[in-house]
Write an enzyme that holds these catalytic residues in place. Structure first.
Site, PDB file in Angstrom:
ATOM      1  CG  ASN A  17       3.381  10.544  -3.019  1.00  0.00           C
ATOM      2  OD1 ASN A  17       2.384  10.808  -3.217  1.00  0.00           O
ATOM      3  ND2 ASN A  17       3.649   9.104  -4.010  1.00  0.00           N
ATOM      4  NE  ARG A  66     -17.181  16.730   3.337  1.00  0.00           N
ATOM      5  CZ  ARG A  66     -16.923  17.024   5.306  1.00  0.00           C
ATOM      6  NH1 ARG A  66     -17.087  18.050   5.090  1.00  0.00           N
ATOM      7  NH2 ARG A  66     -17.499  16.422   6.224  1.00  0.00           N
ATOM      8  CG  HIS A  77       1.908   8.290  -9.124  1.00  0.00           C
ATOM      9  ND1 HIS A  77       2.072   6.672  -8.681  1.00  0.00           N
ATOM     10  CD2 HIS A  77       0.927   8.178 -10.315  1.00  0.00           C
ATOM     11  CE1 HIS A  77       2.232   6.107  -9.865  1.00  0.00           C
ATOM     12  NE2 HIS A  77       1.134   6.398 -10.420  1.00  0.00           N
ATOM     13  NE  ARG A 113      -2.427   5.098  -9.691  1.00  0.00           N
ATOM     14  CZ  ARG A 113      -1.471   5.126  -8.659  1.00  0.00           C
ATOM     15  NH1 ARG A 113      -2.002   6.056  -7.994  1.00  0.00           N
ATOM     16  NH2 ARG A 113      -0.385   4.299  -8.292  1.00  0.00           N
ATOM     17  CG  HIS A 118      -4.630  10.507  -5.621  1.00  0.00           C
ATOM     18  ND1 HIS A 118      -3.628  10.966  -6.577  1.00  0.00           N
ATOM     19  CD2 HIS A 118      -4.449   9.760  -5.728  1.00  0.00           C
ATOM     20  CE1 HIS A 118      -3.654   9.329  -7.053  1.00  0.00           C
ATOM     21  NE2 HIS A 118      -3.609   8.355  -6.355  1.00  0.00           N
ATOM     22  CD  GLU A 170       5.889   8.245  -7.470  1.00  0.00           C
ATOM     23  OE1 GLU A 170       6.825   8.151  -7.244  1.00  0.00           O
ATOM     24  OE2 GLU A 170       4.221   8.056  -7.261  1.00  0.00           O
ATOM     25  CB  THR A 196      -1.344   1.996  -4.040  1.00  0.00           C
ATOM     26  OG1 THR A 196       0.105   2.686  -4.452  1.00  0.00           O
ATOM     27  CG2 THR A 196      -0.904   0.620  -3.476  1.00  0.00           C
ATOM     28  CG  HIS A 246       4.854   1.278  -2.792  1.00  0.00           C
ATOM     29  ND1 HIS A 246       3.958   1.356  -1.744  1.00  0.00           N
ATOM     30  CD2 HIS A 246       5.039   1.870  -3.573  1.00  0.00           C
ATOM     31  CE1 HIS A 246       2.619   1.040  -2.213  1.00  0.00           C
ATOM     32  NE2 HIS A 246       2.991   2.204  -3.804  1.00  0.00           N
ATOM     33  CG  ASP A 247       4.006  -0.133   1.317  1.00  0.00           C
ATOM     34  OD1 ASP A 247       2.933   0.121   2.510  1.00  0.00           O
ATOM     35  OD2 ASP A 247       3.962  -0.829   0.995  1.00  0.00           O
ATOM     36  N   GLY A 262       4.995   8.571   1.355  1.00  0.00           N
ATOM     37  CA  GLY A 262       3.655   9.194   0.841  1.00  0.00           C
ATOM     38  C   GLY A 262       2.542   8.991   2.186  1.00  0.00           C
ATOM     39  CG  HIS A 263      -0.460   4.640   3.338  1.00  0.00           C
ATOM     40  ND1 HIS A 263      -1.506   5.594   2.829  1.00  0.00           N
ATOM     41  CD2 HIS A 263      -0.216   4.376   4.819  1.00  0.00           C
ATOM     42  CE1 HIS A 263      -2.761   4.635   4.280  1.00  0.00           C
ATOM     43  NE2 HIS A 263      -1.432   3.866   4.700  1.00  0.00           N
TER      44      HIS A 263
HETATM   45  N1  PXP Z   1       6.689   5.280  -5.519  1.00  0.00           N
HETATM   46  C1  PXP Z   1       6.157   5.471  -6.072  1.00  0.00           C
HETATM   47  C2  PXP Z   1       6.011   4.935  -7.184  1.00  0.00           C
HETATM   48  C3  PXP Z   1       4.427   5.192  -6.145  1.00  0.00           C
HETATM   49  O1  PXP Z   1       3.911   4.364  -6.768  1.00  0.00           O
HETATM   50  C4  PXP Z   1       4.347   5.717  -4.725  1.00  0.00           C
HETATM   51  C5  PXP Z   1       2.934   5.441  -3.936  1.00  0.00           C
HETATM   52  O2  PXP Z   1       2.383   6.540  -4.745  1.00  0.00           O
HETATM   53  C6  PXP Z   1       5.712   5.279  -3.549  1.00  0.00           C
HETATM   54  C7  PXP Z   1       6.663   5.719  -3.972  1.00  0.00           C
HETATM   55  C8  PXP Z   1       5.499   6.044  -2.473  1.00  0.00           C
HETATM   56  O3  PXP Z   1       4.334   5.213  -1.757  1.00  0.00           O
HETATM   57  P1  PXP Z   1       3.991   5.384  -0.384  1.00  0.00           P
HETATM   58  O4  PXP Z   1       3.171   5.854  -0.159  1.00  0.00           O
HETATM   59  O5  PXP Z   1       3.734   3.376   0.679  1.00  0.00           O
HETATM   60  O6  PXP Z   1       5.421   5.517   1.181  1.00  0.00           O
END
Ligand code: PXP
Length: 252
Positions: free
Chosen positions: A22, A33, A58, A60, A65, A85, A115, A205-206, A228-229
């Protein structure tokens, strides 16, 4: 059935889980910037070069972003799988049906949400989701629905006609820090329901270098993880090539 799942898990009769990177955070950094550094599209192509099997974005509504124009560019540059997404508003549907990514992941997020923090109530929104899935299928787009780890939500996701669910792993990650076994068990009913129903299962996610492997070992039928994060945070120390390699090694 339980025993069959055990055997499959034990002997890994599953294709390897794909890593979709991601790249939202890379766009956040660029936007800070106003120029084109880092180059988001180049970053996506490099992630693929380093072994990522997919790219997730993703976009928005406020384009804080990923911007619409990024999605258009990525569609022509990404050679693996592009996963887009978002909440299926009119604007989002117009974008994805025009671009036709490999996969769309439906997320019930509010425009101002920091998020994604919950999945769909697939029972309550069954008719709406059925319509959306139908429309996306008519454009030959694979559809995944973001859900909390609840077997009922998984069951109703299947009834929408979706190809996959994405299990929201935020609560898994949080609980994992205190009690890894409990974290896995919390997800078992939903993950096994998806597998039993023959519904594809993604997760996201996470997820990070610590909690990813136990999840995949417990649920080896996970088709894809989108991360992603943590990848961007790890890359600050390791560089993106080595980071991707470390995640791929965990998914082997
Ligand atoms: N899945 C979905 C639906 C999300 O919204 C996100 C964050 O944009 C992720 C996965 C990835 O999450 P993370 O950035 O915590 O890895």
């Amino acid at each position: 059935m339980q025993f069959l799942l055990y055997l499959c898990g034990k002997f890994r009769f599953f294709a390897m889980t794909r890593l979709s990177v991601n790249i939202n955070k890379v766009a956040t950094l660029r936007n800070a910037r106003g120029g084109n550094l880092p180059d988001v599209e180049r970053f996506a192509v490099d992630c693929e070069l380093f072994g990522a099997q997919g790219i997730t974005v993703h976009p928005r509504p406020d384009e804080r972003h990923i911007r619409k124009e990024d999605v258009y560019q990525l569609k022509s540059m990404v050679k693996t799988e592009l996963n887009v997404e978002g909440n299926p508003t009119e604007e989002f549907m117009a974008l994805v049906t025009d671009i036709r990514p490999t996969q769309v992941t439906l997320v019930p997020d509010d425009p101002n949400q920091l998020t994604s923090n919950h999945g769909w109530d697939t029972k309550r929104h069954l008719d709406f989701l059925k319509g959306v899935v139908n429309e996306l299928h008519s454009h030959r787009i694979r559809v995944s629905i973001f859900v909390d780890p609840d077997p009922v939500m998984v069951e109703y996701a299947l009834r929408t006609g979706a190809d996959r669910v994405e299990l929201y792993t935020g609560p898994y990650a949080e609980l994992f820090n205190e009690d890894p076994k409990k974290a896995i068990e919390k997800y078992r009913p939903a993950a096994e329901k998806a597998h039993e129903l023959g519904l594809g299962m993604n997760a996201g996610h996470d997820l990070n270098l610590k909690n990813l492997k136990p999840f995949i070992q417990a649920f080896p039928w996970t088709a894809e993880v989108s991360i992603g994060h943590a990848i961007v945070c790890n890359a600050l120390y390791l560089g993106i090539q080595e980071t991707i390699q470390e995640y791929l090694d965990l998914l082997k």
